[in-house]
Design an enzyme around this catalytic site. Structure first.
Site, PDB file in Angstrom:
ATOM      1  N   PRO A  33       0.801  -1.226   0.000  1.00  0.00           N
ATOM      2  CA  PRO A  33       0.000   0.000   0.000  1.00  0.00           C
ATOM      3  C   PRO A  33       0.835   1.277   0.000  1.00  0.00           C
ATOM      4  CG  PRO A  33      -0.143  -1.123   2.114  1.00  0.00           C
ATOM      5  CD  PRO A  33       0.543  -2.062   1.175  1.00  0.00           C
ATOM      6  N   ASN A  34       0.329   2.234  -0.762  1.00  0.00           N
ATOM      7  CA  ASN A  34       0.862   3.598  -0.866  1.00  0.00           C
ATOM      8  C   ASN A  34       2.143   3.708  -1.674  1.00  0.00           C
ATOM      9  OD1 ASN A  34      -1.231   4.895   0.689  1.00  0.00           O
ATOM     10  ND2 ASN A  34      -0.348   3.900   2.477  1.00  0.00           N
ATOM     11  N   ARG A  38       5.238  12.073  -3.276  1.00  0.00           N
ATOM     12  CA  ARG A  38       5.053  12.601  -1.926  1.00  0.00           C
ATOM     13  C   ARG A  38       6.234  12.153  -1.060  1.00  0.00           C
ATOM     14  NH1 ARG A  38       0.826  13.779  -4.146  1.00  0.00           N
ATOM     15  NH2 ARG A  38      -1.355  13.568  -3.539  1.00  0.00           N
ATOM     16  N   TYR A  92      11.300   8.720   1.315  1.00  0.00           N
ATOM     17  CA  TYR A  92      11.318   7.594   0.385  1.00  0.00           C
ATOM     18  C   TYR A  92      12.062   7.873  -0.923  1.00  0.00           C
ATOM     19  CZ  TYR A  92       7.927   5.730   3.655  1.00  0.00           C
ATOM     20  OH  TYR A  92       7.323   5.268   4.790  1.00  0.00           O
ATOM     21  N   ASN A 124       7.902  -5.779  -0.967  1.00  0.00           N
ATOM     22  CA  ASN A 124       7.854  -4.667  -0.026  1.00  0.00           C
ATOM     23  C   ASN A 124       6.386  -4.549   0.359  1.00  0.00           C
ATOM     24  OD1 ASN A 124       7.807  -2.355   1.464  1.00  0.00           O
ATOM     25  ND2 ASN A 124       8.929  -1.100  -0.011  1.00  0.00           N
ATOM     26  N   ALA A 158       3.110  -0.872   4.783  1.00  0.00           N
ATOM     27  CA  ALA A 158       2.614  -0.896   6.167  1.00  0.00           C
ATOM     28  C   ALA A 158       2.062  -2.265   6.562  1.00  0.00           C
ATOM     29  CB  ALA A 158       1.542   0.180   6.341  1.00  0.00           C
ATOM     30  N   HIS A 208       3.850  -4.620   9.046  1.00  0.00           N
ATOM     31  CA  HIS A 208       3.755  -4.499  10.500  1.00  0.00           C
ATOM     32  C   HIS A 208       2.393  -4.926  11.047  1.00  0.00           C
ATOM     33  CE1 HIS A 208       7.209  -2.167   9.396  1.00  0.00           C
ATOM     34  NE2 HIS A 208       6.465  -1.246   8.807  1.00  0.00           N
ATOM     35  N   ASP A 246       0.796 -15.572   6.479  1.00  0.00           N
ATOM     36  CA  ASP A 246       0.268 -16.926   6.300  1.00  0.00           C
ATOM     37  C   ASP A 246       0.288 -17.331   4.831  1.00  0.00           C
ATOM     38  OD1 ASP A 246      -0.137 -17.146   9.012  1.00  0.00           O
ATOM     39  OD2 ASP A 246      -2.323 -16.930   8.931  1.00  0.00           O
ATOM     40  N   GLU A 275      12.179 -10.037   1.732  1.00  0.00           N
ATOM     41  CA  GLU A 275      11.469  -8.829   2.176  1.00  0.00           C
ATOM     42  C   GLU A 275      12.387  -7.628   1.989  1.00  0.00           C
ATOM     43  OE1 GLU A 275      10.527  -9.019   6.340  1.00  0.00           O
ATOM     44  OE2 GLU A 275       9.918  -6.913   6.416  1.00  0.00           O
ATOM     45  N   HIS A 316      12.725  -3.138   2.122  1.00  0.00           N
ATOM     46  CA  HIS A 316      12.183  -1.830   2.502  1.00  0.00           C
ATOM     47  C   HIS A 316      13.116  -0.744   1.990  1.00  0.00           C
ATOM     48  CE1 HIS A 316       9.137  -3.615   4.959  1.00  0.00           C
ATOM     49  NE2 HIS A 316      10.056  -4.447   5.416  1.00  0.00           N
ATOM     50  N   SER A 345      13.245   2.370   3.317  1.00  0.00           N
ATOM     51  CA  SER A 345      13.804   3.018   4.502  1.00  0.00           C
ATOM     52  C   SER A 345      14.348   1.955   5.461  1.00  0.00           C
ATOM     53  CB  SER A 345      12.719   3.850   5.202  1.00  0.00           C
ATOM     54  OG  SER A 345      11.654   3.026   5.627  1.00  0.00           O
ATOM     55  N   ARG A 370      13.363   3.911  12.537  1.00  0.00           N
ATOM     56  CA  ARG A 370      12.119   4.686  12.511  1.00  0.00           C
ATOM     57  C   ARG A 370      11.272   4.364  13.757  1.00  0.00           C
ATOM     58  NH1 ARG A 370       9.412   4.588   6.802  1.00  0.00           N
ATOM     59  NH2 ARG A 370       8.431   6.421   7.745  1.00  0.00           N
TER      60      ARG A 370
HETATM   61  O1  CA2 Z   1      10.538   1.673   3.838  1.00  0.00           O
HETATM   62  C1  CA2 Z   1       9.691   1.003   3.253  1.00  0.00           C
HETATM   63  O2  CA2 Z   1       9.850   0.532   2.130  1.00  0.00           O
HETATM   64  C2  CA2 Z   1       8.326   0.791   3.912  1.00  0.00           C
HETATM   65  O3  CA2 Z   1       7.877  -0.516   3.583  1.00  0.00           O
HETATM   66  C3  CA2 Z   1       7.403   1.843   3.324  1.00  0.00           C
HETATM   67  C4  CA2 Z   1       6.020   1.828   3.957  1.00  0.00           C
HETATM   68  C5  CA2 Z   1       6.123   1.891   5.482  1.00  0.00           C
HETATM   69  O4  CA2 Z   1       4.829   1.772   6.046  1.00  0.00           O
HETATM   70  C6  CA2 Z   1       7.022   0.812   6.041  1.00  0.00           C
HETATM   71  O5  CA2 Z   1       7.114   0.968   7.427  1.00  0.00           O
HETATM   72  C7  CA2 Z   1       8.400   0.899   5.426  1.00  0.00           C
HETATM   73  C8  CA2 Z   1       5.205   3.026   3.484  1.00  0.00           C
HETATM   74  C9  CA2 Z   1       5.096   3.158   2.002  1.00  0.00           C
HETATM   75  C10 CA2 Z   1       4.437   4.466   1.738  1.00  0.00           C
HETATM   76  O6  CA2 Z   1       4.978   5.005   0.575  1.00  0.00           O
HETATM   77  C11 CA2 Z   1       4.774   6.343   0.374  1.00  0.00           C
HETATM   78  C12 CA2 Z   1       5.388   6.868  -0.726  1.00  0.00           C
HETATM   79  C13 CA2 Z   1       5.272   8.208  -0.977  1.00  0.00           C
HETATM   80  C14 CA2 Z   1       4.497   9.000  -0.145  1.00  0.00           C
HETATM   81  C15 CA2 Z   1       3.872   8.459   0.955  1.00  0.00           C
HETATM   82  C16 CA2 Z   1       4.010   7.115   1.212  1.00  0.00           C
END
Ligand code: CA2
Length: 152
Positions: free
Chosen positions: A12-13, A20, A25, A76, A79, A82, A89, A100, A102, A104, A109
């Site tokens: 997601p996202n 953004r 990121y 990846n 969210a 977590h 599963d 896996e 990420h 960041s 964090r």
């Molecule tokens: O660091 C990563 O790749 C994460 O998987 C990114 C997730 C975050 O919830 C994990 O803790 C770590 C969030 C992805 C959101 O991506 C965005 C990209 C641009 C603007 C806002 C969010």
């Protein structure tokens, strides 16, 4: 001999990458990341297909389908890393080698990002190298597959 087939999943996202929060990121878009992975896949002599979804069930279904079509998963989970017992599963059920990744460093964090439901069912985790996390993860997964299936 058919080429190893890798499934890349973005959670997601991650469709918002490059649009953004570049401070957290980076400024690469998801399309940029997929393009670099496709170039790497060609060099590594593997097939690769990528999917992004904001929906947990779509990701679960894709993991189930991968059982018959793919040899490994690079994920990846965003969210869902977590929160999602369902993704964990699904990965455990299909029993495909999974890496896996990420962008960041989740351990630098907030505390809620320090726990991953995916990590115990993955062969490994790479976190903190921006888009290079995906590239490192792909190389590690391909090396793992070559070691475990040397004739394919
Ligand atoms: O660091 C990563 O790749 C994460 O998987 C990114 C997730 C975050 O919830 C994990 O803790 C770590 C969030 C992805 C959101 O991506 C965005 C990209 C641009 C603007 C806002 C969010």
């Amino acid at each position: 001999m058919r080429l190893p087939n890798i499934l890349v999943l973005h959670g997601p996202n991650l469709n918002l990458l490059g649009q953004r929060e570049p401070g957290v990121y980076g400024d690469s878009t998801l399309a940029d990341i997929n393009r670099v992975l496709e170039d790497d896949a060609r060099r590594l002599n593997v097939r690769l297909s990528a999917l992004q979804s904001n929906h947990e069930g779509v990701l679960v279904d894709k993991i189930h389908d991968a059982r018959d079509t793919h040899d490994g998963i690079l994920i990846n989970a965003g969210a869902y890393t977590h929160t999602s017992v369902a993704l964990r599963d699904a990965i455990a059920a299909v029993n495909l080698p999974t890496v896996e990744v990420h962008l960041s460093n989740i351990y630098r964090r907030e505390a809620f990002r320090h726990h991953s439901y995916i990590a115990p069912v993955a062969i490994g985790q790479i976190s903190g190298f921006g888009p290079d996390s995906y590239r490192l993860g792909l190389h590690a997964l391909v090396n793992y597959l070559q070691r475990s299936q040397p004739d394919s």
